[in-house]
Design an enzyme around this catalytic site. Structure first.
Site, short mmCIF file in Angstrom:
data_model
loop_
_atom_site.label_atom_id
_atom_site.label_comp_id
_atom_site.label_asym_id
_atom_site.label_seq_id
_atom_site.Cartn_x
_atom_site.Cartn_y
_atom_site.Cartn_z
N GLU A 1 1.72 -0.15 -5.01
CA GLU A 1 0.71 0.81 -5.44
C GLU A 1 1.38 2.16 -5.66
OE1 GLU A 1 -3.39 2.91 -3.80
OE2 GLU A 1 -1.75 2.48 -2.45
N HIS B 1 4.99 6.25 -1.58
CA HIS B 1 5.35 7.12 -0.46
C HIS B 1 6.50 6.57 0.38
CE1 HIS B 1 1.97 9.60 -1.58
NE2 HIS B 1 1.31 8.47 -1.77
N ARG C 1 -17.37 -0.10 -1.49
CA ARG C 1 -16.99 -1.16 -0.55
C ARG C 1 -18.23 -1.90 -0.06
NH1 ARG C 1 -12.52 2.44 2.29
NH2 ARG C 1 -11.07 2.58 0.56
N ASP D 1 -10.39 1.99 -3.99
CA ASP D 1 -10.27 3.45 -3.94
C ASP D 1 -10.85 4.15 -5.15
OD1 ASP D 1 -8.84 3.40 -1.52
OD2 ASP D 1 -6.93 3.12 -2.56
N ASP E 1 0.84 -1.19 0.00
CA ASP E 1 0.00 0.00 0.00
C ASP E 1 0.89 1.25 0.00
OD1 ASP E 1 -2.65 1.18 0.22
OD2 ASP E 1 -2.15 1.72 2.27
#
Ligand SMILES: *[C@@H]1O[C@H](CO)[C@@H](O)[C@H](O)[C@H]1NC(C)=O
Length: 443
Positions: free
Chosen positions: A253, A233, A369, A321, A229
């Site tokens: 990701e 970053h 979801r 998402d 995930d």
């Protein structure tokens, strides 16, 4: 007398120590599961779940085991499950952590989804069927209601649950300047509401702890792959060390429509694979967005130019998402064309639960979801379920041919509304002409 058949049930457990490599993943197709929203407690498909409430609805690792026939029946031979780690408890500014992405301690099991033993039983049940287990890991940050990284606040946060309690374990709070890659790696994905306190993996306290944990986690639970995930970053170097130490296939990701940048996360000093965001946008644009087929063609060309190994990129049409593909068009023939393209182009299809039931209410989070059990009671005869099963069958048959397996499709020809792709001995023709169609022009 000890019969071999008595030992056979033990074999999956013996097999748990071996993680899978990129070569072993290449032929697979993966079903993406949000554990809380997949299979109902006590097999009761009447269990209510309103996505808008943003609360746990009761799916667990054990309930998932009871529905593996449903997944395997579509021809999938791997699952990717939402994160297993401990999350923020209680109702936050954005509701409960039912999705599993608000990690406070990745090393402990989220009790809402079961125990360590339940997770091991899921892993064994998958391996028993020859299926792989991919686990989603979120190790870029820890989640907090306060976002206060003073030592005193960290010690008290989430009742003392945080894995890292020293201010120096975190990057200082700052808002990301999107497009500035250094800022994307060091600043926080969220600074308020639910704060995502960015971890400093270059601090060995953090980096080594996470890497050692990842290695043990793979061994102990028989994990075959990581979906990382927020890969975008964290540095490539940290992710490289984590995945090679754990000896496990990793797909990251790296969100956004920038194939060239995403490709920098794949390779011998980064990780095995990333998601094919570019191609996903190509499918969305050319099949639902009013674009010509050249949009898809451009993404295919970019992928071929950019990725060091396009044959293991994670291909998808939507995820937890993004708007559901079926929410973008009501024309099922367009969805079917996109499904065929996504599975046949090349790489590893990684397909979000619910596409097979043609779920379409979900535009963005939290509406995408939905509890799967509330739709068609796990029907195996919806057209999309059958289509996915068929395209997986074709894919598996063609995977026997090295020229197909070890390549991605190239564009043979393209017109405004259709495209012909070639991969090995397969010719893949896709059209965005709606159904009921205007006259298909032959020429
Ligand atoms: C299909 O492509 C044409 C352009 O050639 C475009 O006008 C049309 O809107 C596209 N259809 C969809 C559903 O996106």
């Amino acid at each position: 007398m000890l019969l071999l058949s008595n030992l056979l049930p033990l074999l999956p457990f013996l097999g748990q120590a071996s993680a899978a490599t990129a070569d072993e993943w290449r032929s697979r197709s993966v079903y993406q599961i949000m554990v809380d929203r997949f299979a109902p407690p006590n097999g009761d498909s009447g269990t209510p779940c309103n996505p808008d409430d943003r609360k746990y609805c009761g799916g667990t690792w054990s309930t998932l085991v009871s529905k593996l026939d449903y997944i395997q029946g579509m021809g999938y031979d791997a699952v990717w499950i939402s994160p297993t780690g401990l999350n923020i408890e209680g109702f936050t500014y954005y509701g409960e952590a039912y999705h599993g992405y608000w990690i406070t301690d990745p090393t402990k099991a989220n009790p809402h989804f079961g125990s360590d033993d339940d997770l091991k039983a899921l892993s064994a049940a998958l391996h028993d069927r020859g299926m792989y287990l991919m686990v989603d890991i979120a190790v870029y940050a820890l989640a907090s209601n306060t976002g206060d990284i003073s030592n005193a606040a960290l010690a008290a946060d989430n009742g003392g649950a945080l894995l890292f309690k020293d201010q120096a374990d975190y990057h200082p709070k700052c808002n990301i300047k999107w497009g500035d890659h250094d800022s994307e790696m060091k600043c926080w994905l969220a600074t308020s509401g639910v704060a995502l306190m960015d971890l400093d993996q270059s601090n060995s306290d953090v980096g080594d702890t996470l890497i050692n944990w990842a290695k043990d986690y793979v061994q102990e639970f028989g994990i075959d792959g990581f979906r990382i995930d927020a890969s975008k970053h964290m540095t490539q170097d940290f992710q490289h060390r984590m995945c090679t130490t754990a000896g496990v296939f990793c797909v990251g990701e790296v969100a956004g429509d920038n194939t060239a940048y995403a490709s920098r996360f794949q390779g011998s000093s980064a990780i095995d694979s990333v998601f094919g965001f570019g191609l996903m946008y190509g499918f969305v644009q050319s099949f639902t967005g009013g674009h010509k087929m050249t949009s898809l063609e451009n993404k295919i060309k970019l992928a071929a130019q950019s990725y060091s190994d396009p044959t293991v990129i994670g291909q998808f049409l939507d995820n937890q998402d993004l708007p559901r593909f079926n929410s973008l068009t009501s024309d099922k023939s367009l969805v079917y064309n996109a499904i065929v393209g996504c599975f046949m182009y090349g790489g590893i299809p990684m397909i979000y639960q619910g596409l097979e039931q043609e779920l379409s209410d979900g535009h963005d989070d939290p509406y995408n979801r939905e509890a799967l059990w509330l739709y068609n009671d796990f029907s195996t005869s919806t057209p999309s379920y059958v289509n996915i099963a068929n395209v997986n069958k074709i894919r598996h048959a063609l995977n026997g041919d090295d020229k197909f397996l070890n390549s991605v499709a190239t564009v043979q020809s393209v017109r405004d509304q259709d495209i012909a792709l070639v991969r090995g001995s397969a010719l893949i023709v896709l059209t965005n002409v709606s159904h009921p169609s205007a006259d298909l022009e032959c020429g």
